[in-house]
Every structure is written in C-alpha cells, then in structure tokens.
Design a protein around this motif. Structure first.
Motif, PDB file in Angstrom:
ATOM      1  N   TYR A  31       0.845  -1.197   0.000  1.00 47.88           N
ATOM      2  CA  TYR A  31       0.000   0.000   0.000  1.00 47.88           C
ATOM      3  C   TYR A  31       0.882   1.250   0.000  1.00 47.88           C
ATOM      4  N   GLU A  32       0.426   2.290  -0.694  1.00 52.17           N
ATOM      5  CA  GLU A  32       1.091   3.590  -0.685  1.00 52.17           C
ATOM      6  C   GLU A  32       0.102   4.638  -0.194  1.00 52.17           C
ATOM      7  N   THR A  33       0.609   5.643   0.529  1.00 53.51           N
ATOM      8  CA  THR A  33      -0.222   6.761   0.965  1.00 53.51           C
ATOM      9  C   THR A  33       0.228   8.004   0.214  1.00 53.51           C
ATOM     10  N   ARG A  34      -0.677   8.513  -0.610  1.00 58.99           N
ATOM     11  CA  ARG A  34      -0.411   9.739  -1.377  1.00 58.99           C
ATOM     12  C   ARG A  34      -1.562  10.709  -1.132  1.00 58.99           C
ATOM     13  N   ASN A  35      -1.209  11.956  -0.915  1.00 55.53           N
ATOM     14  CA  ASN A  35      -2.204  12.989  -0.607  1.00 55.53           C
ATOM     15  C   ASN A  35      -3.090  12.588   0.563  1.00 55.53           C
ATOM     16  N   GLY A  36      -2.499  11.919   1.546  1.00 53.78           N
ATOM     17  CA  GLY A  36      -3.226  11.536   2.745  1.00 53.78           C
ATOM     18  C   GLY A  36      -4.132  10.331   2.605  1.00 53.78           C
ATOM     19  N   LYS A  37      -4.133   9.675   1.429  1.00 56.33           N
ATOM     20  CA  LYS A  37      -5.016   8.534   1.218  1.00 56.33           C
ATOM     21  C   LYS A  37      -4.201   7.277   0.902  1.00 56.33           C
ATOM     22  N   GLU A  38      -4.447   6.220   1.683  1.00 61.26           N
ATOM     23  CA  GLU A  38      -3.767   4.953   1.449  1.00 61.26           C
ATOM     24  C   GLU A  38      -4.517   4.137   0.402  1.00 61.26           C
ATOM     25  N   THR A  39      -3.769   3.597  -0.573  1.00 64.44           N
ATOM     26  CA  THR A  39      -4.377   2.750  -1.602  1.00 64.44           C
ATOM     27  C   THR A  39      -3.499   1.520  -1.845  1.00 64.44           C
ATOM     28  N   LEU A  40      -4.159   0.448  -2.210  1.00 67.18           N
ATOM     29  CA  LEU A  40      -3.462  -0.783  -2.569  1.00 67.18           C
ATOM     30  C   LEU A  40      -2.823  -0.574  -3.939  1.00 67.18           C
ATOM     31  N   ALA A  41      -1.497  -0.753  -4.025  1.00 69.34           N
ATOM     32  CA  ALA A  41      -0.777  -0.563  -5.288  1.00 69.34           C
ATOM     33  C   ALA A  41      -0.446  -1.896  -5.943  1.00 69.34           C
ATOM     34  N   VAL A  42      -0.084  -2.909  -5.135  1.00 70.62           N
ATOM     35  CA  VAL A  42       0.306  -4.216  -5.672  1.00 70.62           C
ATOM     36  C   VAL A  42      -0.179  -5.309  -4.732  1.00 70.62           C
ATOM     37  N   SER A  43      -0.720  -6.380  -5.315  1.00 70.28           N
ATOM     38  CA  SER A  43      -1.074  -7.573  -4.551  1.00 70.28           C
ATOM     39  C   SER A  43      -0.427  -8.758  -5.248  1.00 70.28           C
ATOM     40  N   LEU A  44       0.319  -9.542  -4.487  1.00 71.13           N
ATOM     41  CA  LEU A  44       0.999 -10.718  -5.016  1.00 71.13           C
ATOM     42  C   LEU A  44       0.424 -11.952  -4.331  1.00 71.13           C
ATOM     43  N   GLN A  45      -0.098 -12.885  -5.132  1.00 73.51           N
ATOM     44  CA  GLN A  45      -0.630 -14.136  -4.595  1.00 73.51           C
ATOM     45  C   GLN A  45       0.351 -15.246  -4.924  1.00 73.51           C
ATOM     46  N   TYR A  46       0.824 -15.940  -3.895  1.00 80.42           N
ATOM     47  CA  TYR A  46       1.850 -16.965  -4.035  1.00 80.42           C
ATOM     48  C   TYR A  46       1.237 -18.357  -3.848  1.00 80.42           C
ATOM     49  N   THR A  47       1.599 -19.280  -4.734  1.00 86.03           N
ATOM     50  CA  THR A  47       1.204 -20.691  -4.626  1.00 86.03           C
ATOM     51  C   THR A  47       2.473 -21.522  -4.768  1.00 86.03           C
ATOM     52  N   ARG A  48       2.713 -22.396  -3.798  1.00 86.29           N
ATOM     53  CA  ARG A  48       3.953 -23.183  -3.788  1.00 86.29           C
ATOM     54  C   ARG A  48       4.044 -24.105  -5.000  1.00 86.29           C
ATOM     55  N   LEU A  49       5.231 -24.150  -5.586  1.00 81.55           N
ATOM     56  CA  LEU A  49       5.516 -25.071  -6.688  1.00 81.55           C
ATOM     57  C   LEU A  49       6.196 -26.341  -6.197  1.00 81.55           C
ATOM     58  N   ASP A  50       6.989 -26.239  -5.147  1.00 77.55           N
ATOM     59  CA  ASP A  50       7.662 -27.440  -4.587  1.00 77.55           C
ATOM     60  C   ASP A  50       7.751 -27.367  -3.100  1.00 77.55           C
TER      61      ASP A  50
END
Length: 178
Positions: free
Chosen positions: A159-178
């Motif tokens: 999340y980033e806060t710009r102009n006093g407002k927090e917003t979700l910028a990136v979401s990473l979903q991880y699933t195990r391969l091994d």
C-alpha cells in the motif's frame, strides 16, 4: 603498556558478553516463523498504476531462501510482463529490537524500501511500515501486509499513501511449486 581501568575492563567484559549473546541468538537452531516460505512459488501479480483503475495482472515466479545462517529470508521475484520485472527483498527479525523488517529493490525503482513491523500469530500476518522516495523525492509512506494462509499459499500486499489517502498498489498471490 597501561592496564585498563576497572570501569574500562567492566565495559569490555559487558561488550564481549553482549557480542557473544548476539552471536548465539543469530545462530540459534530455532527457525524463524517465516522459514516455512523457503522454496519455489508461482506468483500472480495485480498492480494498480492509478487508484480505482482496473488492475494489470501478470504472472511470474519467486524463490525464497533462508540466508545468513537461516536467520533471514531472501526473495528473488521475476514477473513476465510487457516490461520484464525483477525484484530482490529480505525479511528478517532484528534481535536487538525484537521487530521484524523488510527491504525491497526492483528494476522499476532505483531506490530501496525499508520497513519495520510486527507479526500477529492469531492471523498469521506480518505488517510492515516504512517509506520510499517518490518521483519528486518526497517520501511516500508505505505499508506491507503478508498473510500466510497455509504452507502452500500466502498473499503480500503493498500500500502507498499519497495525498493523505492509502491505496493498494500491488497484490501478489503466491502458490507453492515445490
């Protein structure tokens, strides 16, 4: 050669004991909670360049490895997108403060993000706060949240806060391969 004073000898002894205790703590056989993340992961990245706009979704892989005697966790992330993306990050726990930390560098950002935080065992969530330099050099507050669902799935949100407002910028979903 002059013999150190009694107070100087006590200070040197305290320093030596402190260093020895720190070294023992750093090499303790007890694995940190985040050690379970070591391995190879498939990653789905959702990124919002503009708040409220649809997310751009890309896929990639990540490798997590314990480093520095098993004390810290290193992530190498690669995302296949229109512009290839690579990132390198660390998660660890500062034995002196008892707080967790994260650091992050990537090909889209010339600086480093440093954040400190805590772990909530009930929700299996790490929360970090820090700041990064904005394009204009003005610090931008950031918050990172890592929720571990189980040994094969977790989510990392940035999340980033710009102009006093927090917003979700990136979401990473991880699933195990091994």
């Amino acid at each position: 050669m002059n013999k150190p004073s009694a107070s100087r000898r006590r200070w040197m002894l305290a320093l030596a004991m402190s260093l020895a205790a720190g070294s023992a703590a750093a090499t303790s056989p007890a694995a940190p909670r985040y050690a379970q993340l070591a391995g190879h992961w498939a990653v789905q990245q959702s990124m919002w360049a503009t708040p409220g706009a649809p997310a751009v979704v890309d896929h990639g892989t990540a490798t997590y490895a314990l480093v520095l005697g098993g004390r810290d966790l290193r992530q190498e992330l690669r995302i296949a997108s229109s512009k290839p993306f690579e990132g390198l990050g660390y998660i660890g726990k500062d034995a002196a403060t008892g707080r967790y930390f994260s650091s992050w560098m990537d090909t889209n950002f010339s600086g480093m993000i440093l954040a400190r935080g805590s772990y909530d065992a009930a929700s299996r969530t790490y929360t970090f706060t820090g700041e990064m330099a904005g394009n204009d050099g003005v610090p931008v507050p950031v918050r990172e949240v890592m929720r571990i669902a189980d040994s094969d799935h977790f989510v990392y949100e940035y999340y980033e806060t710009r102009n006093g407002k927090e917003t979700l910028a990136v979401s990473l979903q991880y699933t195990r391969l091994d």
